[in-house]
Enzyme design. Structure first.
Site, PDB file in Angstrom:
ATOM      1  CE  LYS A 236      -2.295  -1.341   3.624  1.00  0.00           C
ATOM      2  NZ  LYS A 236      -1.706  -2.641   3.989  1.00  0.00           N
ATOM      3  CE  LYS A 278      -3.317   7.018  -1.206  1.00  0.00           C
ATOM      4  NZ  LYS A 278      -4.132   7.279  -0.011  1.00  0.00           N
ATOM      5  CE  LYS A 290      -7.094  -2.252  -1.442  1.00  0.00           C
ATOM      6  NZ  LYS A 290      -6.991  -3.481  -0.622  1.00  0.00           N
ATOM      7  N   GLY A 320      -1.963   6.995  11.946  1.00  0.00           N
ATOM      8  CA  GLY A 320      -1.056   6.109  12.667  1.00  0.00           C
ATOM      9  C   GLY A 320      -0.763   4.794  11.982  1.00  0.00           C
TER      10      GLY A 320
END
Length: 501
Positions: A236, A278, A290, A320
Site C-alpha cells: 500500500k 485511492k 485496489k 497512525g
C-alpha cells in the site's frame, strides 16, 4: 521492580478508573495509586477503595508537585477528542512526562477495563474528530462461534481488527500474513490480552503464508473451515509501488482473486475486502490494484451461493497506520526536522484505526452479498495543518523549533482524493458513518480478459516468457484501460526513470 519514588494518578474515577486501580493494587509492580482526578462534584472529596478523589482535573493538576517519574493514566473511555486533548495539555503543563490512555468506550463498556489495555498517548488520540461509539459485543454478535480469518493480520488495520475481534466470541481467530515478525507480535499480544482477562477465549492461530500462492491459499481456506474472512493484506505504499508496479498487481490483484476463488469453493459465509479511496478514478498503480480488487469481489458475489456474502468497505487514510504520514512525521521530528510536506494545498480524509476497524466489523455483519460500503470520513484535513499539530504535540513550535519543508508531490499522489464516483451515489444505511454505494460494473473492458493479460506479466509462462515482469507492458495495458491513470502519467511522469522489476 516498582519505582518507589513515582506516584501514579488515574484521571477519571468512574468504572474504568476504578478497575485500573484494582488491577494496580493486585499487581503491585507499577507503583501505588496516589489519587484519582475527576470533574464529578459528587466524587470530589470522597475516597474510593482507600484512594482520594481530587478535582476538578484542570484546577487540581496545576497545584500538583509532579516529579519526572510520576505517571498518569487517562481512564475516561467516553471522553471525546476535544476533552482528551484538553486533559492531555493540562497534564503536560503540570509536568507529566509519562501519560497513558485507555481505549475508547466501544472497547471497554461491554467488558472490563484492564491495565494491559493502557498504552502511551499518541497524536491520533488528540487529533481529528471524536470517533463514533459502537458496542462491539452487539455489533460482533454475528461472529459468535465462527471461525474468522484475517489476512494481513500483522498490519495496522489487521492487528486492530484482531484485537477488537477478541470481544466477538469467535471460536477461532486465524492470523494470516507473510511477515513472520508482525504475525508473531500480534499473536503474542492477543495471548497476553486474553491472559489478562480481555475479551473471550477464542483459539488464536498464527498462519504464515503468501496469498499470491494460489494452491496454498486454497489449501488454507479449506483446512481452516473459515466462516468469515476480513481481507486486509495489501501492498500500500504508493510511491514504493510506483517503483514496483508488477509486484503490486501480483500481490493485491491476484492475491485477492486467489482468496475470493478459495472462499467461493470452500463455502465461506462472509468475505469483506478492505479498500481505499485511492481506488476511485485511480491515478496510481496501487489505486488500480485496489479498484480491480473491488471489481473481483463484486464479480465473486455473482457466483456466490445463497448463504454467502461478498462485499467491500472503502475508506481513506487512518491516523497512525504504517502507510500513513504520521509515523514519518514523528520520525522526522525525532531527528530534529525538517518535517516534509508535499504541497501546501494537499489534503486528506482521516480516521483513527480503532474507529475504522469498528465500522468495518459492523459493516461486515450487516453487509449483504454484492454490496459495497463507504465509511463517512468527515471533512478533509490539510496535511500542512496536520504537520503543525503533530509538531506541537511533540512539544515544539512549528518553524521555530522544527521547520516544515515543501518537497512536491511524490509519484502516484494527487492533491485531493475523492471518496466516490458520482455514479456510485452514496446513501445512508441506517448505521452511523456507514454509507452504501451503487455498484459500477467495469466500463470499457472485460475484467476476465484484463486479468488474463496481467497474469502473463506477473507469473512466468514459457509461452509468453518475454512478458514476465515486463513493467513497460504492464503500464501500457493499464494506461490504455484506465484513462485517469494515463492522464496522470502523461502530466506527472514524463521524466521518470524506468526500471524493469
Amino acid at each position: 521492580m516498582p519505582d518507589n519514588d513515582s506516584r501514579l494518578y488515574i484521571i477519571g474515577a468512574g468504572f474504568a478508573g476504578q478497575m485500573i486501580a484494582q488491577d494496580l493494587q493486585r499487581k503491585k509492580v507499577f507503583g501505588k495509586v496516589t489519587a484519582f482526578l475527576d470533574d464529578d462534584e459528587n466524587l470530589i472529596g470522597t475516597r474510593i477503595d482507600g484512594i482520594d478523589v481530587f478535582g476538578p482535573i484542570d484546577s487540581i493538576a496545576k497545584v500538583l508537585r509532579v516529579n519526572p517519574v510520576d505517571k498518569a493514566i487517562i481512564a475516561i473511555p467516553s471522553a471525546g477528542v476535544e476533552r482528551i486533548r484538553s486533559i492531555y495539555n493540562t497534564l503536560v503543563s503540570a509536568g507529566f512526562l509519562n501519560i497513558k490512555i485507555l481505549p475508547s468506550v466501544s472497547q471497554v463498556v461491554d467488558g472490563k477495563a484492564h491495565l494491559i489495555q493502557a498504552r502511551d498517548i499518541n497524536p491520533p488520540d488528540i487529533l481529528g474528530r471524536t470517533p463514533v461509539v459502537i458496542s462491539l459485543r452487539e455489533s460482533l454478535s454475528y461472529l459468535k462461534g465462527k471461525r474468522v480469518l484475517i489476512t494481513g493480520a500483522g498490519g495496522s488495520i489487521g492487528s486492530e481488527l484482531s484485537r477488537q475481534l477478541l470481544e466477538g466470541g469467535a471460536e477461532r481467530l486465524y492470523l494470516f500474513g507473510h511477515g513472520e515478525n508482525s504475525i508473531v507480535t500480534i499473536y503474542r499480544e492477543l495471548l497476553t490480552l486474553q491472559n489478562e482477562g480481555v475479551g473471550e477465549k477464542a483459539v488464536v492461530v498464527p498462519i504464515i503464508g503468501d496469498m499470491k500462492d494460489r494452491e496454498y491459499v486454497k489449501y488454507i481456506i479449506s483446512k481452516t473451515h473459515a466462516d468469515v474472512i476480513f481481507h486486509c493484506a495489501a501492498y500500500k505504499h504508493v510511491p514504493m509501488m510506483e517503483e514496483n508496479p508488477v509486484a503490486v498487481i501480483e500481490n493485491n490483484v491476484f492475491g485477492t482473486k486467489n482468496l475470493c476463488d478459495a472462499a467461493l469453493e470452500s463455502g465461506v459465509e462472509k468475505f469483506v475486502l478492505i479498500s481505499t479511496d485511492k481506488a476511485v478514478a485511480p491515478v496510481s498503480v496501487y489505486g488500480v490494484s485496489k479498484m480491480l480488487s473491488e471489481k473481483i469481489v463484486l464479480d465473486s458475489a455473482k457466483n456466490a451461493a445463497e448463504n454467502q456474502a461478498f462485499s467491500f468497505v472503502r475508506f481513506a487514510n487512518v491516523l497512525g497506520s504504517r502507510g500513513s504520514i504520521l509515523p514519518l512525521f514523528m520520525e522526522q521530528i525525532k531527528n530534529g526536522g525538517p518535517v516534509t510536506v508535499t504541497d501546501e494545498k494537499m489534503e486528506r480524509y482521516f480516521m483513527t484505526i480503532p474507529e475504522a476497524c469498528s465500522l468495518v466489523l459492523q459493516a461486515g455483519g450487516t453487509g449483504k452479498n454484492g454490496e459495497s460500503y463507504l465509511l463517512d470520513m468527515g471533512e478533509p484535513v490539510k496535511i500542512i495543518d496536520l504537520a503543525r499539530q503533530i509538531i506541537k504535540f511533540s512539544g515544539f513550535e512549528p518553524e521555530k523549533d522544527i521547520s516544515i519543508k515543501i518537497i512536491g508531490a511524490r509519484p502516484g499522489e494527487r492533491l485531493t482524493e475523492p471518496l466516490w464516483l458520482k455514479e456510485e451515489n452514496p446513501e445512508p444505511t441506517g448505521f452511523k458513518k456507514i454509507l452504501r454505494l451503487t455498484n459500477i460494473p467495469p466500463e470499457g473492458y472485460s475484467l476476465n480478459e484484463l486479468l488474463t493479460k496481467l497474469y502473463s506479466i506477473c507469473f512466468y509462462d514459457e509461452k509468453n516468457k518475454s512478458l514476465y515482469r515486463n513493467r513497460d507492458e504492464l503500464l501500457k495495458i493499464l494506461r490504455s484501460t484506465f484513462k485517469t491513470l494515463d492522464d496522470f502519467y502523461i502530466e506527472e511522469k514524463k521524466n521518470r526513470n524506468k526500471v524493469v522489476l
